[in-house]
Structure formats: C-alpha cells, structure tokens
Design a protein around this motif. Structure first.
Motif, mmCIF file in Angstrom:
data_model
loop_
_atom_site.group_PDB
_atom_site.id
_atom_site.type_symbol
_atom_site.label_atom_id
_atom_site.label_comp_id
_atom_site.label_asym_id
_atom_site.label_seq_id
_atom_site.Cartn_x
_atom_site.Cartn_y
_atom_site.Cartn_z
ATOM 1 N N HIS A 94 0.859 -1.181 0.000
ATOM 2 C CA HIS A 94 0.000 0.000 0.000
ATOM 3 C C HIS A 94 0.894 1.229 0.000
ATOM 4 O O HIS A 94 1.970 1.209 0.579
ATOM 5 N N ALA A 95 0.455 2.263 -0.672
ATOM 6 C CA ALA A 95 1.202 3.526 -0.654
ATOM 7 C C ALA A 95 0.209 4.668 -0.574
ATOM 8 O O ALA A 95 -0.894 4.598 -1.120
ATOM 9 N N ASP A 96 0.609 5.716 0.125
ATOM 10 C CA ASP A 96 -0.257 6.883 0.271
ATOM 11 C C ASP A 96 0.625 8.124 0.174
ATOM 12 O O ASP A 96 1.720 8.153 0.747
ATOM 13 N N ALA A 97 0.173 9.110 -0.576
ATOM 14 C CA ALA A 97 1.018 10.285 -0.804
ATOM 15 C C ALA A 97 0.204 11.577 -0.764
ATOM 16 O O ALA A 97 -0.989 11.586 -1.078
ATOM 17 N N VAL A 98 0.871 12.637 -0.353
ATOM 18 C CA VAL A 98 0.286 13.978 -0.374
ATOM 19 C C VAL A 98 1.196 14.874 -1.205
ATOM 20 O O VAL A 98 2.410 14.882 -1.001
ATOM 21 N N VAL A 99 0.612 15.575 -2.154
ATOM 22 C CA VAL A 99 1.373 16.551 -2.946
ATOM 23 C C VAL A 99 0.941 17.939 -2.493
ATOM 24 O O VAL A 99 -0.255 18.231 -2.449
ATOM 25 N N GLU A 112 -4.568 9.478 -14.234
ATOM 26 C CA GLU A 112 -3.469 9.197 -15.169
ATOM 27 C C GLU A 112 -2.182 8.851 -14.395
ATOM 28 O O GLU A 112 -1.411 7.982 -14.805
ATOM 29 N N MET A 113 -1.951 9.546 -13.261
ATOM 30 C CA MET A 113 -0.775 9.220 -12.432
ATOM 31 C C MET A 113 -0.865 7.775 -11.943
ATOM 32 O O MET A 113 0.130 7.051 -11.935
ATOM 33 N N LYS A 114 -2.068 7.364 -11.528
ATOM 34 C CA LYS A 114 -2.229 5.983 -11.056
ATOM 35 C C LYS A 114 -1.938 4.987 -12.173
ATOM 36 O O LYS A 114 -1.334 3.950 -11.939
ATOM 37 N N LYS A 115 -2.371 5.341 -13.401
ATOM 38 C CA LYS A 115 -2.105 4.453 -14.545
ATOM 39 C C LYS A 115 -0.604 4.316 -14.778
ATOM 40 O O LYS A 115 -0.125 3.276 -15.232
ATOM 41 N N ALA A 116 0.154 5.375 -14.498
ATOM 42 C CA ALA A 116 1.604 5.331 -14.693
ATOM 43 C C ALA A 116 2.297 4.606 -13.538
ATOM 44 O O ALA A 116 3.237 3.842 -13.755
ATOM 45 N N LEU A 128 -3.154 2.749 -3.942
ATOM 46 C CA LEU A 128 -2.280 3.923 -4.039
ATOM 47 C C LEU A 128 -3.134 5.158 -3.762
ATOM 48 O O LEU A 128 -4.031 5.489 -4.539
ATOM 49 N N GLY A 129 -2.855 5.807 -2.654
ATOM 50 C CA GLY A 129 -3.585 7.025 -2.299
ATOM 51 C C GLY A 129 -2.841 8.245 -2.828
ATOM 52 O O GLY A 129 -1.638 8.354 -2.649
ATOM 53 N N LEU A 130 -3.564 9.129 -3.488
ATOM 54 C CA LEU A 130 -2.961 10.381 -3.969
ATOM 55 C C LEU A 130 -3.847 11.534 -3.508
ATOM 56 O O LEU A 130 -5.059 11.516 -3.749
ATOM 57 N N LYS A 131 -3.243 12.490 -2.852
ATOM 58 C CA LYS A 131 -4.015 13.633 -2.358
ATOM 59 C C LYS A 131 -3.266 14.925 -2.677
ATOM 60 O O LYS A 131 -2.043 14.949 -2.685
ATOM 61 N N ALA A 151 5.190 10.825 1.258
ATOM 62 C CA ALA A 151 4.664 9.499 0.906
ATOM 63 C C ALA A 151 4.935 8.517 2.046
ATOM 64 O O ALA A 151 5.970 8.607 2.715
ATOM 65 N N VAL A 152 3.993 7.631 2.268
ATOM 66 C CA VAL A 152 4.224 6.505 3.179
ATOM 67 C C VAL A 152 3.898 5.222 2.422
ATOM 68 O O VAL A 152 3.025 5.214 1.544
ATOM 69 N N VAL A 153 4.650 4.179 2.729
ATOM 70 C CA VAL A 153 4.375 2.883 2.099
ATOM 71 C C VAL A 153 4.378 1.795 3.173
ATOM 72 O O VAL A 153 4.987 1.947 4.233
ATOM 73 N N LEU A 154 3.675 0.735 2.844
ATOM 74 C CA LEU A 154 3.728 -0.483 3.642
ATOM 75 C C LEU A 154 4.355 -1.544 2.744
ATOM 76 O O LEU A 154 3.923 -1.732 1.604
#
Ligand code: MG
Length: 159
Positions: A94-99, A112-116, A128-131, A151-154
């Motif tokens: 799992h990954a979660d990120a804040v921009v 589109e970022m998730k597709k990449a 994959l969390g993107l915020k 970003a945090v990952v497990l």
C-alpha cells in the motif's frame, strides 16, 4: 513481517521546463528543477520504499552528480527500486502520498498518475492514495515556486 517507510521531497519550479509529476507530464508554464526529471512525488515514494527496506535514500542510490542519471525519468528509478524490492521477495502492499502544490490543479491528473505508477509499484489503483493540498498561499510553495511531496508505504511479503 511488515515494514512502513516515509519519504519527503521538494523541488523548485522553474519557467520553461516540462512538469513531470507522478510519472506523467502535466501542462504547466513551469517544471520541477532536478538532476533527473525532478518528479518529487516519485522521489518521495522511492525514499519511502528504501526506508522500509532499510537501504538509505534516493540520493545515495542515484547520486545527483552521476552523468548516467542526468535528465532520467524518475519512473525508471522507481522501476529499479521496485526490482530491488522483488529481489528481497518483498512487495509494496500500500502507498499513500500527499502533494503540496499551489498550482496547477492536480486532482484531475490523479487517474493518469495511477495508470503510470500502479503497474510499476505492482498495486491495484485502490492501494495507491494520492491527495493534493495547497499551501494556502504561504511561503515558496504558496507562491508557486516549489512543489513538496510526502509518501508513506507499507512493504511486506506479497500475499
Ligand atoms: Mg528529488
């Protein structure tokens, strides 16, 4: 065995450069300055993964004075790091990120970022969390001079 990792990165924005973020090209008058393509979101993810692996950080693995990585796409660096993970029989679970960016508006680009990113990370889109956050107009980020990412990952054995 499960391990968490945290990553942070910030890059300056300069007019006339192509903006690469989250593995994609985003239309904007300015792009991120860096030895690679400057993709701060991927660099934060890489640092989080390396942290979970106990293997330092992106700057140690890919030094910014190495001519071989000059202008390199950060997706290539992320692929390399994920291959190192697989060699250890580990996977990102799992990954979660804040921009943090004042502009451009990033929400519309997240699919589109998730597709990449998801195929490289080996994750389904819902892991994959993107915020996106603005900096409320404050400081260099608030004035549109830089973009920061967390970003945090497990990481663990793949089920
Ligand atoms: Mg960086």
């Amino acid at each position: 065995m499960m391990r968490s990792g945290i990553g942070y990165d910030l890059h300056r924005l300069a007019p006339g450069r192509t903006l690469y973020l989250g593995g994609i090209e985003i239309p904007h008058f300015a792009g991120l300055v860096g030895h690679s393509d400057g993709d701060a979101l991927i660099h934060a993810l890489i640092d989080a993964i390396l942290g979970a692996m106990g293997e330092g950080d992106v700057g140690r693995l890919f030094p910014d004075d190495d001519p071989r990585t000059e202008g390199i796409r950060s997706t290539t660096l992320l692929r390399d790091v994920c291959a190192r993970l697989r060699k250890k029989k580990l996977a990102v679970l799992h990954a979660d990120a804040v921009v943090v960016a004042e502009r451009p508006k990033l929400g519309p680009h997240f699919p589109e970022m998730k597709k990449a990113l998801c195929p490289i990370l080996g994750l389904p889109p819902d892991r994959l969390g993107l915020k996106a956050k603005t900096n409320e107009g404050l400081g260099l980020i608030g004035r549109g001079r830089a973009i920061a990412c967390w970003a945090v990952v497990l990481v663990g054995r793949k089920a």
